[in-house]
Design a protein around this motif. Structure first.
Motif, short mmCIF file in Angstrom:
data_model
loop_
_atom_site.label_atom_id
_atom_site.label_comp_id
_atom_site.label_asym_id
_atom_site.label_seq_id
_atom_site.Cartn_x
_atom_site.Cartn_y
_atom_site.Cartn_z
N HIS A 5 30.87 13.92 69.84
CA HIS A 5 31.19 14.84 70.91
C HIS A 5 32.53 15.52 70.63
O HIS A 5 33.21 15.93 71.55
N ARG A 7 35.10 18.44 69.35
CA ARG A 7 35.09 19.87 69.55
C ARG A 7 34.54 20.57 68.31
O ARG A 7 34.98 20.32 67.18
N ARG A 148 27.63 28.66 75.76
CA ARG A 148 26.84 27.76 76.60
C ARG A 148 26.20 26.66 75.76
O ARG A 148 26.17 25.49 76.17
N GLU A 151 28.77 24.12 74.88
CA GLU A 151 29.05 23.30 76.05
C GLU A 151 28.02 22.18 76.22
O GLU A 151 28.37 21.02 76.47
N ILE A 152 26.74 22.52 76.06
CA ILE A 152 25.67 21.52 76.21
C ILE A 152 25.77 20.48 75.10
O ILE A 152 25.62 19.27 75.35
N GLN A 153 26.01 20.90 73.87
CA GLN A 153 26.09 19.93 72.77
C GLN A 153 27.25 18.98 72.94
O GLN A 153 27.12 17.77 72.71
N GLU A 154 28.39 19.50 73.36
CA GLU A 154 29.57 18.64 73.51
C GLU A 154 29.39 17.66 74.66
O GLU A 154 29.98 16.58 74.64
N ARG A 155 28.58 18.00 75.62
CA ARG A 155 28.32 17.11 76.74
C ARG A 155 27.21 16.10 76.45
O ARG A 155 27.31 14.92 76.78
N GLU A 156 26.13 16.57 75.80
CA GLU A 156 24.94 15.74 75.62
C GLU A 156 24.81 15.16 74.21
O GLU A 156 24.04 14.23 74.01
N GLU A 184 19.05 21.43 85.16
CA GLU A 184 19.69 22.73 85.00
C GLU A 184 18.64 23.77 84.64
O GLU A 184 17.87 23.58 83.71
#
Length: 300
Positions: A5, A7, A148, A151-156, A184
């Protein structure tokens, strides 16, 4: 399972294709250098990566692609000439391309498909998640798709693909996703992928378009992937294995994109992209729109 996760900072842009649909224009000029208004198509793609926070860009090139490197390099003679003329506006525009990002290049010696091109990036990417942007797809900067997806990859974790609804009659032109909805509205869980299926065999009308954020586990899969459709190593086949078993490299999600996309790999859509983008430019739009209205009225 790879759980990373961190950056994301690296973007990979495959640019080794021959551009045969645009011959003879691409006989000596890379298709990525064809202008869209007054910038080459490839610059829009690099700008998109940078806008999403990806400042390290690796371009996968091939023979006769040297103009790509020259475009993102400094041109001291041209800059000096513009400086002497006091043409600060054009000087700034020339320097923009060389100041955009940290650029790297590697050659895909044997063009064996998108999966092989992505595999060429393995030494540069290492064990970090990374983005892949295909140069034929231009995404309007007002629709931040890649941001976007990051954002999804870093979260999931895992991988994320860009999806877009297409007419079922056109699904055979794309990779196609089977999916499950999530909480979502613009995000789905991808359960399977098929490369260019017949309409009757397509699991949905959600097509994969040219943006990916990938877990580095994809490299091990690509090293073992046999040539698939068209005799090429397909990235879709590797993503299918990731979707089947998240223990390999995390889940695969899809971001369903409903914004503005321009397919510059198609001659008709390339022309439409130029017209649309020119119409929306503050410096060109008013006069160009007036001429276009007049022209259409006369022709009709």
């Amino acid at each position: 399972m790879t759980q990373s996760h961190t950056r994301i900072s690296k973007a990979v842009i495959p640019a080794a294709g021959l551009g045969t649909r645009f011959l003879p224009a691409t006989k000596a000029t890379p298709k990525e250098m064809l202008p869209v208004v007054d910038k080459p198509a490839i610059q829009y793609v690099v700008e998109e990566a940078v806008a999403a926070g990806l400042s390290d860009v690796l371009m996968i090139t091939g023979r006769n692609k040297r103009p790509l490197e020259d475009h993102f390099d400094r041109n001291y003679e041209l800059e000096s000439a513009l400086t002497r003329k006091g043409d600060a506006e054009r000087l700034q525009r020339v320097q923009e391309s060389s100041d955009l990002a940290t650029m790297h290049y590697v050659r895909q010696g044997d063009p064996r498909g998108l999966g092989h091109a992505v595999l060429c990036a393995a030494p540069h990417v290492g064990d970090q998640p990374f983005a892949v942007l295909l140069g034929d797809d231009l995404i309007d900067p007002r629709d931040p798709l890649l941001a976007r997806m990051v954002e999804i990859q870093e979260r999931e974790g895992g991988s994320v693909v860009a999806l877009m609804e297409v007419d079922p009659e056109q699904i055979h032109m794309y990779g196609c996703a089977a999916f499950e909805p999530t909480a979502e509205g613009d995000v789905v869980r991808v359960t399977g992928l098929v490369e260019k299926p017949d309409r009757a065999e397509a699991p949905s009308n959600l097509a994969v378009i040219g943006r990916y954020v990938l877990d580095p586990a994809v490299f091990d899969i690509l090293r073992k992937t046999e040539p698939g459709r068209g005799g090429e190593i397909q990235l879709t086949d590797a993503l299918q294995l990731l979707a089947e078993d998240e223990k390999i490299g995390g889940p695969v999600h899809g971001v369903v994109f409903k914004g503005r996309r321009y397919d510059t790999g198609d001659r008709s859509d390339y022309l439409r992209a130029i017209v649309r983008l020119a119409c929306e430019r503050e410096d060109l739009g008013p006069d160009f729109r007036a001429w276009l209205r007049s022209y259409v009225t006369e022709e009709m």
